[in-house]
Write an enzyme that holds these catalytic residues in place. Structure first.
Site, PDB file in Angstrom:
ATOM      1  N   GLU A 152       0.737  -1.134  -0.018  1.00 28.04           N
ATOM      2  CA  GLU A 152      -0.123  -0.148   0.058  1.00 28.04           C
ATOM      3  C   GLU A 152       0.652   1.013   0.117  1.00 28.04           C
ATOM      4  OE1 GLU A 152      -3.139  -0.205  -0.767  1.00 28.04           O
ATOM      5  OE2 GLU A 152      -3.062  -2.390  -0.490  1.00 28.04           O
ATOM      6  N   HIS A 174       1.799   2.099  -3.309  1.00 29.75           N
ATOM      7  CA  HIS A 174       0.491   2.775  -4.238  1.00 29.75           C
ATOM      8  C   HIS A 174       0.576   4.351  -3.931  1.00 29.75           C
ATOM      9  CE1 HIS A 174      -1.034  -0.615  -6.240  1.00 29.75           C
ATOM     10  NE2 HIS A 174      -1.657  -1.084  -5.231  1.00 29.75           N
TER      11      HIS A 174
END
Length: 694
Positions: free
Chosen positions: A208, A211
């Site tokens: 994550e 991202h």
């Protein structure tokens, strides 16, 4: 690709997104036209009505074929009649009517969702049923999660994301959401929290963070708004069919004709909506699939542990509920999730994520045939970890406070050695060395300090202490003035905490000052906008209280203003694709860094000239110390923020070269450099005292 190349690639995908959006709108409009027209043909035929080229219920010029007139008698028109009825469809006024209506609905849905998501990642987390994890939580699993997020934030130099848990979701999944790293959130399912080991959870969190670094998160937020508009037609159709009047209520209105008309309208919208669903899935797949492979690879690079993220994917494959998310909004945000949240589609090309086996094989082919046993991990260890510094443009103005008054910045802090290439290569990355350094810094915190960061008054008190005159100051009157200022602001409890921290600051040293602020910011963000504005105003008064400001105060205040400003500071569209328009802004910031790293303007000149020579933007003139006021610096940084990613890379390389001109950099210089780079949305990890020199 490095951070800047990935950012540039993410920027180019915005053009792809717009092209796919245009195709989706066109496809949905065409589907709406053909379905509506076919429904009209059947309706006219069933009612034994004549449809002529010179007259139509909807268009006023509804033609069947050239100038011929056709009569549809009975409820079963022939195939030839239907085909003839579609002749010249591309110039049918009904097509333009349906197209305009489709575009209006999609635009309305997109605007509505965009406005709803203005609050950042927290809005998406709450829509998915997320519960905010309190910093003071005593739950072992939640403590483990916060520790991991804080450690990785500090190690990467990015703001600590707010953390949410979806308590009702037993599948193993997670997502990052937000417009910028400052308003980013990381949300994980309950299944992810309890089923994964610490290493596996770290692998998911690393995915994550990738991202967030690579621009995927902000692109996904834009995609979410667009997808809501595309899916709106189908949602309206389902809403109409689900809320049809009952038989008794329809009888009161004069029969079932009203209900049948609504049913037909709802069915037509649903059919057209399926087309929107198809194109929406196509949009998600085109944007998301390849990025998942890259995020997996980044996670392995960050953690140096393929078994972390690989083990998480294996557990998803073994779990009964896999990565399924049952929230009714899951379709809207399915492209954001760590793994497939809504199940594979009937057509592989429409899947938002690659298959689990593909992802596992890409991480390590040896893992594909491995099996795992689902279990609840052991209780988490004691809390360690902290977010790292991030700074962007300050909105406050220190008019008249020039660099000449920024005395006292030079210190006897430990020296850090590195090279520009080595430093720039760390931007937007994580490393085990940085993680180890983050844990070491937190382990050195005196007992009780960490607990204060989890209290509203304690967090404010810590920040106040960093701006206050030291207890050993030769000017005690300034400290008295600052204490009176805080008392007037109603900060009685915070004053007590600030005085406690003041006694500990000499023991903690310079390296812990910015990490302390990072630990405090998540709690400070809980204040209402008016409270944050008052807090920032108090900080400004503290800075002005001694009629001087050092560079650390300037950097620290920009961090706080950016993270706590009631009006979020976000980068706009790229405005500068070359260095030339930014020459004056580059020269000003470069001058500041040259002055900060040297003892006099004379010694700063060679550092400035060497760094300026690396930039192909003409002759740069070194600014005078009196010109390096925060107001001008903030304006310059505001422009640098709008530069294209590859342009930022060149600028930051020159900035780093200037700071490292003498082959070393103090801790204070490193933090100011990080504040500047992060004001350009380029998070730089803390420089290691044993940084590579390659």
């Amino acid at each position: 690709m490095n951070f800047f190349e990935r950012q540039d690639h993410a920027r180019s995908r915005t053009s792809t997104l717009l092209l796919l959006l245009a195709l989706a709108v066109a496809g949905t409009a065409l589907a709406g036209y053909f379905i509506t027209k076919l429904a009209l043909i059947l309706a006219f035929a069933a009612n034994n009505q004549n449809v002529r080229s010179s007259g139509s219920l909807l268009s006023g010029s509804y033609h069947l074929h050239a100038s011929a007139n056709y009569n549809l008698r009975g409820s079963s028109p022939t195939l030839t009649e239907v085909i003839d009825h579609f002749a010249g469809w591309y110039k049918d006024p009904l097509l333009f009517l349906i197209g305009a209506a489709t575009l209006a609905l999609i635009a309305a849905g997109t605007v509505f969702q965009s406005l709803r998501l203005m609050g950042g990642g927290a809005v998406v987390a709450k829509l998915m049923g997320g519960r905010l994890v309190e910093p003071s939580t005593k739950d072992a699993d939640e403590r483990k999660l916060l520790n991991l997020v804080e450690e990785m934030s500090l190690a990467s130099g990015s703001p600590v994301p707010t953390v949410y848990v979806m308590d009702s979701e037993q599948g193993i999944n997670a997502f990052a959401a937000g417009h910028t790293p400052t308003d980013a959130t990381i949300t994980i399912s309950k299944g992810c929290l309890v089923q994964l080991t610490r290493d596996e959870l770290q692998g998911v969190i690393g995915h994550e963070f990738s991202h967030i670094f690579n621009g995927d998160m902000s692109l996904n937020m834009r995609l979410t708004s667009i997808l809501f508009g595309i899916l709106l037609i189908g949602k309206l159709g389902m809403a109409v069919t689900r809320n049809l009047p009952t038989r008794s209520s329809s009888s009161d209105r004069g029969g079932g004709g009203y209900v049948m008309a609504l049913l037909l309208f709802g069915v037509l919208l649903s059919i057209v909506g399926f087309t929107g669903f198809f194109f929406g899935r196509l949009l998600k797949a085109a944007i998301s699939r390849q990025r998942e492979f890259l995020a997996d690879a980044s996670s392995v690079q960050f953690t140096r542990n393929p078994l972390g993220i690989g083990g998480a994917l294996l557990k998803i494959r073994a779990a009964t509920q896999g990565s399924q998310v049952k929230c009714r909004h899951a379709e809207d945000a399915s492209h954001m999730f760590f793994a497939d949240a809504i199940g594979s589609s009937w057509l592989e090309m429409l899947d938002t994520h690659p298959s689990l086996d593909e992802r596992i094989k890409a991480i390590s082919p040896a893992l594909v045939n491995e099996t795992v046993k689902l279990r609840s991990p052991a209780p988490a260890a004691s809390a360690v970890g902290t977010p790292a510094a991030r700074s962007t443009l300050a909105t406050s103005d220190f008019d008249g406070l020039s660099l000449a008054t920024m005395a006292g910045f030079q210190s006897q802090s430990p020296l850090i050695r590195s090279t520009p290439n080595a430093v720039v290569a760390t931007i937007g990355t994580l490393s085990q060395e940085n993680l180890d350094q983050a844990r070491g810094l937190l382990d050195s915190l005196p007992p009780g300090v960490r607990a204060l960061t989890q209290l509203p008054d304690g967090a404010r008190g810590i920040v106040y202490a960093l701006f206050m005159e030291p207890l050993t100051s030769a000017a005690p009157s300034i400290l008295e003035k600052q204490l009176q200022l805080l008392a007037t602001a109603g900060e009685k409890t915070a004053i007590a905490h600030a005085q406690q921290i003041q006694k500990l600051l000499p023991v903690m040293g310079d390296r812990l000052r910015v990490p302390l602020v990072d630990l405090c910011v998540p709690m400070l963000k809980r204040m209402i906008p008016e409270g944050r504005a008052n807090f920032l105003d108090t900080i400004t008064k503290l800075v002005h209280s001694d009629s001087r400001v050092d560079l650390f105060e300037f950097a620290l205040q920009t961090i706080l203003v950016h993270r706590l400003s009631p009006t979020p500071i976000r980068a706009g569209r790229v405005k500068f694709n070359s260095l030339q328009p930014l020459a004056g802004d580059i020269a000003l910031v470069l001058s500041l860094l040259a002055f900060a790293g040297q003892n006099s303007p004379t010694e700063a000149q060679p550092a400035f000239q060497k760094a300026a020579a690396e930039l192909n933007c003409g002759t740069l003139a070194m600014a005078q110390p009196k010109d390096c006021v925060p107001a001008k610096l903030n304006a310059a940084l505001a422009n640098l923020l709008l530069a294209a990613p590859l342009v930022k890379e060149q600028i930051i390389h020159a900035f780093v070269g200037c700071v490292l001109f003498d082959g070393k950099v103090t801790v204070h210089e490193a933090e100011v450099l990080r504040a500047i780079t992060e004001s350009m949305d380029c998070p730089m990890p803390p420089l290691l005292s044993t940084a590579a020199t390659a």
